[in-house]
Design an enzyme around this catalytic site. Structure first.
Site, PDB file in Angstrom:
ATOM      1  N   GLU A  83      -8.433 -20.765  -2.558  1.00 19.22           N
ATOM      2  CA  GLU A  83      -8.165 -20.586  -1.247  1.00 19.22           C
ATOM      3  C   GLU A  83      -9.331 -20.683  -0.243  1.00 19.22           C
ATOM      4  OE1 GLU A  83      -5.263 -17.638  -0.104  1.00 19.22           O
ATOM      5  OE2 GLU A  83      -3.863 -18.299  -1.667  1.00 19.22           O
TER       6      GLU A  83
ATOM      7  N   HIS B 165      -2.553 -13.608  12.612  1.00 16.76           N
ATOM      8  CA  HIS B 165      -2.014 -13.378  11.217  1.00 16.76           C
ATOM      9  C   HIS B 165      -2.137 -12.124  10.422  1.00 16.76           C
ATOM     10  CE1 HIS B 165      -1.004 -14.310   6.893  1.00 16.76           C
ATOM     11  NE2 HIS B 165      -2.266 -14.353   6.735  1.00 16.76           N
TER      12      HIS B 165
ATOM     13  N   ARG C 212     -11.373 -11.798   7.227  1.00 16.56           N
ATOM     14  CA  ARG C 212     -10.900 -11.462   5.883  1.00 16.56           C
ATOM     15  C   ARG C 212     -10.867 -12.538   4.886  1.00 16.56           C
ATOM     16  NH1 ARG C 212      -5.712 -11.822   3.334  1.00 16.56           N
ATOM     17  NH2 ARG C 212      -4.559 -12.555   5.516  1.00 16.56           N
TER      18      ARG C 212
ATOM     19  N   HIS D  14      -4.254 -17.384  11.408  1.00 14.01           N
ATOM     20  CA  HIS D  14      -4.043 -18.343  10.226  1.00 14.01           C
ATOM     21  C   HIS D  14      -4.136 -19.701  10.600  1.00 14.01           C
ATOM     22  CE1 HIS D  14      -2.728 -20.183   6.399  1.00 14.01           C
ATOM     23  NE2 HIS D  14      -2.918 -18.933   5.879  1.00 14.01           N
TER      24      HIS D  14
ATOM     25  N   ARG E 172     -11.141 -18.876   7.069  1.00 11.00           N
ATOM     26  CA  ARG E 172      -9.965 -19.203   8.017  1.00 11.00           C
ATOM     27  C   ARG E 172     -10.636 -19.043   9.476  1.00 11.00           C
ATOM     28  NH1 ARG E 172      -5.163 -15.070   5.170  1.00 11.00           N
ATOM     29  NH2 ARG E 172      -4.945 -16.710   3.572  1.00 11.00           N
TER      30      ARG E 172
ATOM     31  N   ALA F 264       0.877  -1.116  -0.162  1.00  8.64           N
ATOM     32  CA  ALA F 264      -0.029   0.144   0.032  1.00  8.64           C
ATOM     33  C   ALA F 264       0.977   1.356  -0.087  1.00  8.64           C
ATOM     34  CB  ALA F 264      -0.895   0.244   1.294  1.00  8.64           C
TER      35      ALA F 264
END
Length: 558
Positions: A142, A368, A403, A258, A306, A37
């Site tokens: 994923e 994570h 997320r 994670h 997750r 970013a």
């Protein structure tokens, strides 16, 4: 990259309690952080003619970005599964975020993804091809994704390739970078506008960077916990700086763990990640008895979001024969040519004597990603004029309570570009403060808890499973063990940030009396959409303590 020139304004070592500046520099935009970013924003702003200065407390290539393995989630024109679309990608993102995503932000950021990736590739980023000589990109799947839409580089080294590309571009364009300096606090005008930052060099010598615009791109806060996938520099500095500058934060209780970092007995700090793409290629989670961990847990099985997988692993470890176990196993023996497809993971496994092609990989959850952060729009603007945020430190509304895998690099690319445009527009419109009138903060000390004690109590009581009693213990430890210290070293600034962010997280986690996404309350195991389908705003009170404001509704919430 070009060297930074600054003017001396006084002599002396500038260490200890004396934090008056020894030097000063000026720019149009100061970018704090050198991940995806930050560098994306800096390069775009520089191309638009702005004077830009990047500040990073390590080397320029040492941010969180380089450790990202899985890839970039994006639906490319002409390169996607039949029936896949940006709309479907948005639906998966909203599902993973469990009702707390801002639907408008999700649509806006994801729709801009393909163009942002194209511009990154134009800078020289090399993603893995679908086959030898193919012009199409390889795609994997994923957790939480219903299609193969994650592009990757170097097998499992996508973040490293993104960082390499941006650092090379910064070098080629002689982008000024101030390495091994830590930002301490914002400079503010009498009207409250942010117009620069105070910094410390590696020897504790204080300096001042004056600029009408400051972008926080400092990454996450994984070092709140004993085990994390984050590097040592992920200490929540940007979030703490923003709160002290008068900005608001939201969703800080949602820290994503994670499901699979490489387990090493007794290891602490940054642990090697075992990318989710390994499960995307067919690997299966097993407990110590060989039973599948995710059987009958979620329709997506090992590729569930997750938060679901991490919670399932934690429950299974607690039920292990003979008491609590500290890891499970990831069976990837069915993946052909594992070393070629996942070279980074393979190398990490070999260092602990595990051959993934022949035996299961020992794995465990670890801190994570911070799903919340400084409240911003999709252009990085905060509520404080002159202060912007992008990347993991920001809360744009994309992630909600959890997320979706590989959305973070995409967010950094998209919002990084938008911040640069927003700064240019705000400067042109005369909306930002005059750095000549900015003053350094009067307060040069902060309450600091001992880092090891903080990490131990956060890991024990404020990680995946939380309850009122445990959160109260954390609060008491933080209240009773902190001491007032001068912010005269990098360690002190980092520890002050960790202490403040921990207090904010505990306050938000205590109030949220339900389980949702990354936030699992064992004393409130159910989701409560009637009361809690909303984010929580946090600000500092006049004494500098985090307090909760009224909850905020998110777009589409009931």
């Amino acid at each position: 990259m070009s060297p930074v020139n600054y003017s001396q304004s006084k002599t002396g070592p500038g260490v200890g309690a004396d934090t008056s500046p020894c030097w000063e520099a000026r720019a149009d935009l100061v970018v704090i952080g050198s991940g995806v970013a930050g560098l994306t924003a800096a390069l775009r702003a520089q191309a638009a003619g702005l004077r830009v200065l990047v500040v990073t407390k390590a080397a320029v290539a040492d941010g969180n970005t380089r450790w990202a393995q899985g890839g970039v989630a994006v639906v490319l024109d002409g390169e996607h599964d039949e029936g896949d679309s940006v709309t479907r990608h948005a639906e998966d993102t909203l599902a993973a975020g469990v009702g707390l995503c801002d639907a408008g932000a999700v649509r806006s950021i994801l729709a801009s993804g393909p163009a942002a990736v194209a511009r990154l590739r134009a800078r020289g980023a090399r993603f893995d091809p679908a086959g030898s000589g193919s012009d199409l990109l390889a795609r994997t799947r994923e957790g939480g994704h219903t299609a193969f839409r994650v592009i990757h580089a170097g097998g499992d080294a996508t973040g490293a390739e993104v960082e390499r590309t941006l650092v090379a571009a910064a070098t080629g364009h002689r982008l000024p970078v101030l390495e091994r300096h830590i930002a301490v606090d914002a400079l503010r005008t009498p009207l409250g506008e942010v117009a620069g930052v105070s910094v410390l060099d590696p020897n504790g010598v204080p300096g001042v960077l004056r600029a009408p615009a400051v972008l926080l791109a400092t990454g996450g806060l994984g070092q709140l916990y004993q085990a994390t996938s984050n590097p040592e520099i992920a200490t929540g500095d940007g979030l703490a700086l923003a709160l002290r500058a008068g900005a608001q934060a939201a969703d800080v209780e949602f820290v994503q763990f994670h499901p699979t970092v490489l387990y090493t007995p007794g290891a602490r700090g940054r642990l090697p990640l075992v990318t989710e793409a390994v499960r995307g290629e067919g690997a299966t989670l097993l407990d110590a008895t060989g039973a599948p961990v995710m059987r009958d847990v979620h329709p997506l099985g090992d590729l569930a979001p997750r938060d679901v997988v991490s919670a399932a692993i934690t429950r299974r470890m607690a039920l292990a024969p003979g008491g609590v176990d500290d890891h499970v196993f990831l069976d990837a023996t069915g993946i052909s040519d594992f070393a070629r497809r996942f070279p980074t993971v393979h190398a990490a496994c070999r260092t602990i004597g595990v051959d993934p092609a022949a035996e299961p990989i020992p794995v465990t959850p670890a801190a994570h990603f911070a799903c919340g952060g400084v409240v911003t729009g999709v252009d990085g603007r905060t509520s404080v004029p002159g202060l912007y945020a992008a990347g993991e430190v920001a809360r744009t509304g994309l992630h909600g309570a959890n997320r979706l895998a590989s959305n973070s690099l995409l967010e950094g690319l998209v919002v990084g570009e938008r911040v640069a445009d927003a700064v240019g527009a705000d400067l042109a419109a005369g909306l930002l403060g005059d750095p000549k009138h900015a003053c350094s903060p009067e307060r040069t000390t902060a309450r600091i808890a001992e880092r090891d004690a903080l990490q131990r109590v956060m890991s024990r009581y404020a990680a995946i499973g939380r309850d009122a009693e445990g959160l109260s213990v954390v609060g008491s430890v933080l209240d009773l063990s902190t001491v007032e210290c001068p912010l005269s070293t990098q360690e002190a600034v980092e520890d002050a940030a960790l202490t403040l962010v921990a207090q904010a997280l505990v306050a938000a986690a205590t109030r949220r009396t339900e389980s949702r996404g990354c936030h699992v309350r064992t004393d409130y195991p159910s989701r409560d959409d009637r009361s809690w389908r909303r984010g929580q705003l946090i600000r500092l009170n006049p004494s500098g303590q985090p307090v909760l404001a009224d909850p905020i509704l998110v777009e589409g919430a009931a």
